[in-house]
Design a protein around this motif. Structure first.
Motif, short mmCIF file in Angstrom:
data_model
loop_
_atom_site.label_atom_id
_atom_site.label_comp_id
_atom_site.label_asym_id
_atom_site.label_seq_id
_atom_site.Cartn_x
_atom_site.Cartn_y
_atom_site.Cartn_z
N ALA A 301 -4.42 17.56 29.92
CA ALA A 301 -5.60 16.95 29.32
C ALA A 301 -5.69 15.46 29.63
CB ALA A 301 -5.59 17.18 27.81
N PHE A 302 -4.53 14.79 29.75
CA PHE A 302 -4.50 13.36 30.03
C PHE A 302 -4.38 13.04 31.52
CE2 PHE A 302 -3.60 13.39 25.54
CZ PHE A 302 -4.21 12.24 25.06
N GLY A 303 -4.40 14.06 32.37
CA GLY A 303 -4.36 13.83 33.81
C GLY A 303 -3.06 13.26 34.31
N LEU A 304 -1.94 13.70 33.71
CA LEU A 304 -0.64 13.14 34.06
C LEU A 304 0.15 14.05 35.00
CD1 LEU A 304 0.49 11.83 30.56
CD2 LEU A 304 -0.49 10.51 32.45
N PRO A 305 0.76 13.50 36.04
CA PRO A 305 1.70 14.29 36.85
C PRO A 305 2.89 14.70 35.98
CG PRO A 305 1.07 12.25 37.97
CD PRO A 305 0.58 12.13 36.55
N GLN A 306 3.43 15.88 36.27
CA GLN A 306 4.45 16.45 35.39
C GLN A 306 5.68 16.89 36.17
OE1 GLN A 306 2.63 19.36 32.58
NE2 GLN A 306 0.66 18.69 33.42
N LEU A 307 6.85 16.47 35.70
CA LEU A 307 8.12 16.97 36.20
C LEU A 307 8.60 18.03 35.21
CD1 LEU A 307 10.56 17.04 38.06
CD2 LEU A 307 11.50 15.08 36.82
N VAL A 308 8.69 19.26 35.67
CA VAL A 308 9.01 20.39 34.79
C VAL A 308 10.44 20.86 35.06
CG1 VAL A 308 8.29 22.66 33.99
CG2 VAL A 308 6.58 21.05 34.85
N LEU A 309 11.20 20.97 33.97
CA LEU A 309 12.58 21.45 34.03
C LEU A 309 12.67 22.71 33.17
CD1 LEU A 309 14.30 17.98 33.44
CD2 LEU A 309 13.64 19.03 35.63
N PRO A 310 12.19 23.86 33.68
CA PRO A 310 12.10 25.07 32.86
C PRO A 310 13.47 25.58 32.45
CG PRO A 310 11.59 25.56 35.16
CD PRO A 310 11.71 24.08 35.05
N GLN A 311 13.52 26.10 31.23
CA GLN A 311 14.77 26.62 30.69
C GLN A 311 14.78 28.14 30.60
OE1 GLN A 311 17.41 24.31 30.01
NE2 GLN A 311 15.89 23.17 31.19
N TRP A 312 13.62 28.75 30.30
CA TRP A 312 13.57 30.21 30.22
C TRP A 312 12.12 30.67 30.07
CZ3 TRP A 312 14.58 33.30 25.17
CH2 TRP A 312 13.91 32.72 24.10
N SER A 313 11.94 31.97 29.93
CA SER A 313 10.67 32.61 29.61
C SER A 313 9.56 32.17 30.58
CB SER A 313 10.30 32.31 28.16
OG SER A 313 9.19 33.04 27.74
N ASP A 314 8.36 31.88 30.04
CA ASP A 314 7.22 31.56 30.88
C ASP A 314 7.25 30.13 31.41
OD1 ASP A 314 6.88 30.43 28.40
OD2 ASP A 314 4.78 31.02 28.17
N GLN A 315 8.28 29.37 31.05
CA GLN A 315 8.35 27.98 31.51
C GLN A 315 8.47 27.88 33.02
OE1 GLN A 315 11.61 26.39 29.21
NE2 GLN A 315 10.56 26.71 27.24
N PHE A 316 9.09 28.86 33.64
CA PHE A 316 9.18 28.87 35.11
C PHE A 316 7.79 29.00 35.73
CE2 PHE A 316 13.28 30.54 33.67
CZ PHE A 316 14.16 29.73 34.38
N ASP A 317 6.97 29.89 35.18
CA ASP A 317 5.62 30.09 35.71
C ASP A 317 4.76 28.86 35.50
OD1 ASP A 317 5.47 33.24 36.32
OD2 ASP A 317 6.65 32.93 34.51
N ILE A 318 4.91 28.21 34.35
CA ILE A 318 4.15 26.99 34.08
C ILE A 318 4.49 25.92 35.11
CG2 ILE A 318 3.89 25.09 32.44
CD1 ILE A 318 4.19 27.24 30.20
N GLY A 319 5.79 25.70 35.34
CA GLY A 319 6.20 24.72 36.34
C GLY A 319 5.73 25.08 37.73
N GLU A 320 5.86 26.34 38.08
CA GLU A 320 5.48 26.80 39.42
C GLU A 320 3.98 26.61 39.65
OE1 GLU A 320 7.54 30.29 41.53
OE2 GLU A 320 5.75 31.17 40.62
N GLN A 321 3.15 26.91 38.64
CA GLN A 321 1.71 26.76 38.80
C GLN A 321 1.31 25.30 38.91
OE1 GLN A 321 1.15 29.97 39.82
NE2 GLN A 321 -0.89 29.58 38.95
N LEU A 322 1.93 24.43 38.13
CA LEU A 322 1.64 23.00 38.24
C LEU A 322 2.01 22.47 39.62
CD1 LEU A 322 2.81 21.87 34.71
CD2 LEU A 322 0.50 21.54 35.63
N GLN A 323 3.13 22.94 40.16
CA GLN A 323 3.54 22.52 41.49
C GLN A 323 2.58 23.07 42.55
OE1 GLN A 323 7.76 21.99 42.55
NE2 GLN A 323 7.48 23.67 44.00
N ALA A 324 2.12 24.29 42.35
CA ALA A 324 1.23 24.92 43.33
C ALA A 324 -0.09 24.16 43.47
CB ALA A 324 0.97 26.37 42.94
#
Length: 384
Positions: A301-324
């Motif tokens: 919402a704030f237009g910020l680049p994000q460094l994602v360090l997923p730990q489990w569950s859907d967090q991997f997909d969230i990080g992967e989609q942001l990177q994509a």
């Protein structure tokens, strides 16, 4: 219209529903939230009326029992294949059996015309089907879970559905999706768009709200569960790695009970008690987080680049989609998350390479163009 809000016994599962609940209430509808005791304080903090149902759940304790020794979440749980993601909703399928006897009387007493719940609250579908009330599910963002979970729920809860005189577990009448379409998984069923409006709890504008001129600010928000579940060494490494980048200030949200364990912080790292993220994300240049749905969409919402360090569950997909889409970098393996140089290089890339900021801003603009909760509330009232 009377609207019943049901949610799993996890506070962050409820906060995703708050802007829509506010919109419904502001439009004059009667809104009641029914949930287990874990979430009652969060409901009250949102200025809403709550009714308690069932016993205290304490989700963190259940997850802790599955950890191996002193290993954190990422060191214990491997990433699941897409067809296996429904397993992360198994606990909510089981919980539907526990809360159903509590929910039915509440529904019959309140007599709602509409039920709103998050997308893995399966008891909502049972009570809605039994009482002939439409149920609207609300996602919390990138959604690899609800499709496979629904298939498992329909099999596991078939007997309860039959006891209620239903042919099977009903499907929701509608699924609301706050995730920008370009960020959502292609495998997710199409949903009705609703703009994500951050609600990260109540708070006070902090005295440190504005950074010093010329200083780049990075927010680090790795989630309460990350710290509570053997994550102190991991969080310390992340903060120390961030501090090696020249000319930045790090704001790290962290429950005060962990400050002593984290130890002395490097210069320009400020530990703060949990503060609503939307109160200071406008002062940040990037965000480091665990891949939580609320954190990722607030940063979007704030237009910020994000460094994602997923730990489990859907967090991997969230990080992967942001990177994509170019709005983030995801480091999803233990070795990368534990290597200070890798962490620092990834964060420096987000801060210095303009394509990441451009992609994040475009994603924010896409989110801003989605229908507001007020518009969706008006539409729901008209149709249901």
């Amino acid at each position: 219209m009377r609207v019943l809000v049901l949610t799993n016994p996890v506070p962050t599962h409820f906060t995703q529903l708050v802007p829509l609940a506010w919109a419904l209430r502001a439009a004059g509808h009667d809104v009641l939230a029914v949930t287990q005791p874990d979430v009652i304080p969060t409901v009250r903090s949102a200025g809403m009326v709550a009714a308690s149902a069932g016993e205290l759940f304490e989700a963190t304790k259940g997850v802790r029992s599955k950890l191996t020794g002193d290993k954190r979440l990422r060191e214990t749980f491997e990433r699941r294949r897409p067809e296996e993601m429904g397993s992360f909703a198994a606990v909510w399928i089981r919980n539907a059996r526990v809360v159903l006897p509590e929910y039915l009387p509440a529904v019959r007493s309140f007599r709602p015309q509409l039920i709103v719940s998050n997308h893995v609250e399966f008891a909502s579908l049972l009570v809605g089907g039994a009482e002939g009330i439409p149920v609207v599910h609300h996602r919390w963002g990138v959604d690899p879970i609800s499709g496979p979970a629904m298939r498992e729920a329909r099999a596991e809860l078939a007997d309860l559905a039959a006891d209620l005189g239903l042919d099977g577990l009903p499907l929701p009448a509608e699924v609301l999706d706050p995730c920008p379409p370009s960020l959502q998984l292609p495998s997710a069923e199409p949903g009705t768009p609703i703009r994500y409006v951050p609600f990260n709890g109540p708070g006070e504008l902090p005295s440190w709200h504005r950074p010093e001129p010329g200083v780049r600010r990075v927010a680090v928000s790795l989630g309460t569960a990350t710290l509570a579940l053997n994550g102190v060494p991991h969080v310390r490494r992340v903060l120390e790695a961030c501090a090696t980048i020249p000319g930045i200030e790090v704001i790290a949200t962290c429950d005060e009970e962990y400050w002593d364990a984290l130890g002395p912080m490097p210069p320009r790292v400020r530990l703060v008690t949990p503060t609503p993220l939307h109160l200071f994300f406008d002062t940040c240049d990037a965000v480091v987080h665990h891949g939580g749905g609320g954190t990722s969409l607030t940063a979007t919402a704030f237009g910020l680049p994000q460094l994602v360090l997923p730990q489990w569950s859907d967090q991997f997909d969230i990080g992967e989609q942001l990177q994509a889409v170019g709005a983030g970098i995801s480091l999803d393996d233990v070795a990368s998350q534990d290597d200070p140089a890798t962490l620092a290089d990834a964060l420096e890339a987000l801060l210095s390479q303009p394509e990441h900021r451009k992609a994040a801003e475009e994603l924010s603009q896409e989110m801003a163009s989605m229908p507001s909760p007020a518009a969706v509330a008006a539409d729901l009232a008209q149709r249901y």
